[in-house]
Enzyme design. Sequence first.
Site, PDB file in Angstrom:
ATOM      1  N   TYR A   1       2.630  -7.426  -3.820  1.00 17.56           N
ATOM      2  CA  TYR A   1       2.200  -7.196  -2.437  1.00 17.56           C
ATOM      3  C   TYR A   1       2.901  -5.978  -1.835  1.00 17.56           C
ATOM      4  CZ  TYR A   1       0.902  -8.047   2.399  1.00 17.56           C
ATOM      5  OH  TYR A   1       0.390  -7.903   3.672  1.00 17.56           O
ATOM      6  N   GLY A   2       4.223  -5.891  -2.012  1.00 17.56           N
ATOM      7  CA  GLY A   2       4.955  -4.754  -1.459  1.00 17.56           C
ATOM      8  C   GLY A   2       4.443  -3.420  -1.974  1.00 17.56           C
TER       9      GLY A   2
END
Length: 261
Positions: free
Chosen positions: A167-168
């Site tokens: 996600y990051g």
Amino acid sequence: MAKHQLSGIHALVTGASSGLGYAMAYALLKEGATVAVSSRGGQKLSNVVQGFRQEGLDAHELSIDVRSASSIEAAKDWVTSKLGKLDVLVNNAGIGMRTVNPKFLFDPKPFYEVSPEGFRDLIDTNLTGYFLVSRAFAPMMVKEGDGRIINISMNHETMRRKGFVPYGPSRAGAESLSYIMAEDLRDSGVAVNVLLPGGATRTGMLPDEYGEVYDSMPNILSPDVMARPIVFLASPEAADITGERIVATEFDQWLQRHVSR
């Protein structure tokens, strides 16, 4: 701000059946915009659009799978046929860490335990999806010599946090993509900006069985925090603003700095 300041503006919001996308679509609609409310489709999206229309808002249902170039191309044809133009594109559709680790908040997993399939699926949605949708609709805006693309992101902390692959990286990539898009389009009349909430937000990114965690999180934000900045970025007031990263919780301070320039 004047009421109905977005009359005549045609917008598309992806991932708009819930969370941040819903809040932004609603804010644009309430200010008089015509909005293509988009998600992968289904009864949930239909119910959302029906609810908007029952309030007298100019909402239109548009199914898009942002991972599919053919689905996006069909959506572009729909926009051309039904709306005639697109003034504002809000890239918001995304999936969260729950898709690779449902317990990511309590039991973060190292990057090497993320499956290749899980990594690719999230990147395809959160990063490649922004690229594909922008690639399809930007030429329409360039032809008109005007337009706004707003890419939704998250805090930089998310891009460094333990257990937040992929996600990051997807949001970090989306921000880099946004800055390059802004430069590529700088002389075209099309603006590209990044908007993010500014903190943990009640968006449904957690699995349903962990929903009570929201209530225990300090300073949890409502998705409505995105309303004022998204309306501003879609308005004539933001015509010369591009390449900016705007944090919704700091919008007043950012706006004051902009106005004082």
